[in-house]
Design a protein around this motif. Structure first.
Motif, PDB file in Angstrom:
ATOM      1  N   GLU A  12      49.513  10.632  42.050  1.00  0.00           N
ATOM      2  CA  GLU A  12      49.086   9.220  41.685  1.00  0.00           C
ATOM      3  C   GLU A  12      48.828   9.202  39.996  1.00  0.00           C
ATOM      4  O   GLU A  12      48.083   9.840  39.492  1.00  0.00           O
ATOM      5  N   LEU A  13      49.474   8.248  39.565  1.00  0.00           N
ATOM      6  CA  LEU A  13      49.385   8.001  38.171  1.00  0.00           C
ATOM      7  C   LEU A  13      48.049   7.769  37.620  1.00  0.00           C
ATOM      8  O   LEU A  13      47.609   8.424  36.491  1.00  0.00           O
ATOM      9  N   SER A  14      47.298   7.098  38.249  1.00  0.00           N
ATOM     10  CA  SER A  14      45.980   6.833  37.545  1.00  0.00           C
ATOM     11  C   SER A  14      45.022   7.663  37.838  1.00  0.00           C
ATOM     12  O   SER A  14      44.652   8.116  39.122  1.00  0.00           O
ATOM     13  N   GLY A  38      55.631   4.553  47.958  1.00  0.00           N
ATOM     14  CA  GLY A  38      55.428   3.131  48.040  1.00  0.00           C
ATOM     15  C   GLY A  38      55.668   2.495  46.567  1.00  0.00           C
ATOM     16  O   GLY A  38      55.204   1.498  46.265  1.00  0.00           O
ATOM     17  N   LEU A  39      56.091   3.405  45.735  1.00  0.00           N
ATOM     18  CA  LEU A  39      56.453   2.868  44.199  1.00  0.00           C
ATOM     19  C   LEU A  39      57.282   1.657  44.135  1.00  0.00           C
ATOM     20  O   LEU A  39      58.478   1.389  44.993  1.00  0.00           O
ATOM     21  N   GLU A  65      53.735  12.448  48.876  1.00  0.00           N
ATOM     22  CA  GLU A  65      53.280  11.192  48.808  1.00  0.00           C
ATOM     23  C   GLU A  65      53.343  10.822  47.213  1.00  0.00           C
ATOM     24  O   GLU A  65      52.582  11.491  46.472  1.00  0.00           O
ATOM     25  N   VAL A  66      54.219   9.930  46.966  1.00  0.00           N
ATOM     26  CA  VAL A  66      54.272   9.213  45.464  1.00  0.00           C
ATOM     27  C   VAL A  66      53.473   8.021  45.287  1.00  0.00           C
ATOM     28  O   VAL A  66      53.966   7.166  45.884  1.00  0.00           O
ATOM     29  N   GLY A  67      52.595   8.182  44.572  1.00  0.00           N
ATOM     30  CA  GLY A  67      51.748   6.737  44.444  1.00  0.00           C
ATOM     31  C   GLY A  67      50.725   6.620  45.700  1.00  0.00           C
ATOM     32  O   GLY A  67      50.876   5.651  46.362  1.00  0.00           O
ATOM     33  N   GLY A  68      49.843   7.485  45.598  1.00  0.00           N
ATOM     34  CA  GLY A  68      48.921   7.619  46.608  1.00  0.00           C
ATOM     35  C   GLY A  68      47.974   6.166  46.650  1.00  0.00           C
ATOM     36  O   GLY A  68      47.447   5.878  47.894  1.00  0.00           O
ATOM     37  N   GLY A  69      47.691   5.700  45.387  1.00  0.00           N
ATOM     38  CA  GLY A  69      46.761   4.533  45.334  1.00  0.00           C
ATOM     39  C   GLY A  69      45.501   4.739  45.945  1.00  0.00           C
ATOM     40  O   GLY A  69      44.555   5.279  45.622  1.00  0.00           O
ATOM     41  N   THR A  70      45.113   3.765  46.709  1.00  0.00           N
ATOM     42  CA  THR A  70      43.742   3.829  47.538  1.00  0.00           C
ATOM     43  C   THR A  70      43.595   4.618  48.625  1.00  0.00           C
ATOM     44  O   THR A  70      42.642   4.905  49.081  1.00  0.00           O
ATOM     45  N   ALA A 101      45.599   4.387  51.470  1.00  0.00           N
ATOM     46  CA  ALA A 101      45.739   3.718  53.030  1.00  0.00           C
ATOM     47  C   ALA A 101      46.855   4.316  53.681  1.00  0.00           C
ATOM     48  O   ALA A 101      46.716   4.958  54.814  1.00  0.00           O
ATOM     49  N   ILE A 102      47.987   4.799  52.992  1.00  0.00           N
ATOM     50  CA  ILE A 102      48.936   5.314  53.724  1.00  0.00           C
ATOM     51  C   ILE A 102      48.686   6.871  53.486  1.00  0.00           C
ATOM     52  O   ILE A 102      49.104   7.584  54.840  1.00  0.00           O
ATOM     53  N   GLY A 113      49.012  11.814  37.581  1.00  0.00           N
ATOM     54  CA  GLY A 113      49.874  11.673  36.607  1.00  0.00           C
ATOM     55  C   GLY A 113      51.252  11.500  37.324  1.00  0.00           C
ATOM     56  O   GLY A 113      51.547  11.054  38.316  1.00  0.00           O
ATOM     57  N   ALA A 114      52.309  11.068  36.417  1.00  0.00           N
ATOM     58  CA  ALA A 114      53.430  10.492  36.851  1.00  0.00           C
ATOM     59  C   ALA A 114      54.196  11.534  37.466  1.00  0.00           C
ATOM     60  O   ALA A 114      54.221  12.766  37.069  1.00  0.00           O
TER      61      ALA A 114
END
Ligand SMILES: C[S@@+](CC[C@H](N)C(=O)[O-])C[C@H]1O[C@@H](n2cnc3c(N)ncnc32)[C@H](O)[C@@H]1O
Length: 154
Positions: free
Chosen positions: A38-40, A80-81, A13-18, A20-21, A59-60
């Motif tokens: 996850e970047l953050s 989801g980027l 998964e690219v950009g896991g964020g919070t 949800a996915i 990281g990116a």
């Protein structure tokens, strides 16, 4: 998104964020190896705590893609980027890194979430986009796209 990741041995998964996915992916595919970028750093810490069985990479994506050197052939990448609103200096190396991961096996594909009707980014010459579905109950309605390699002619 999670439906499109079924029947694979590994999910990236690219950009896991919070998460949800990530949660839906983990619920539907408990046996699959799960790697989340996850970047953050803060969000990555949260993902690590919530999904201890997953490999969370802070990281990116394009700067850390080397951690994916030992993926099984049947791997799906889920993203989801927001490619259409990211700067070209990020989009270009990210798409190159994604394409390299997908090229390693014909079974591999990218499942991409987008609010737009246009393809999320210009497909590299050896790939093709397919719009899988529109999720009308999402607000706003969202599209799920799939990027896969063009069939190799004999
Ligand atoms: C639209 S959000 C994803 C939403 C996520 N599915 C959720 O449930 O929160 C995009 C995420 O991608 C991360 N991101 C942006 N660029 C990235 C990159 N180059 N590599 C990895 N993650 C990135 C952002 O920090 C953000 O958390």
């Amino acid at each position: 998104m999670a439906e499109g990741a079924e029947a694979f041995d590994a999910i990236v998964e690219v950009g896991g964020g919070t998460g949800a996915i990530t949660q839906a992916l983990a619920n539907r595919n408990p046996e699959a190896r799960l790697v989340v970028f996850e970047l953050s750093e803060q969000l990555a810490d949260g993902l690590h705590a919530r999904f201890p069985h997953a490999q969370v990479v802070a990281g990116a994506f394009h700067e850390n893609v080397s951690v994916l050197h030992d993926l099984p052939p049947k791997t799906v990448v889920v993203s989801g980027l927001p490619f259409r609103s990211l700067p070209a200096r990020i989009v270009r190396p990210t798409v190159d890194a994604l394409a390299d991961v997908l090229r390693a096996d014909q079974a591999r594909r990218l499942v991409q979430f987008s609010y737009r009707l246009r393809a999320p980014f210009a497909a590299p010459a050896d790939f093709v986009w397919r719009r899988v579905c529109t999720v009308w109950r999402n607000a706003p309605p969202a599209n799920v796209w799939e990027l896969h390699g063009k069939p190799v002619s004999a």
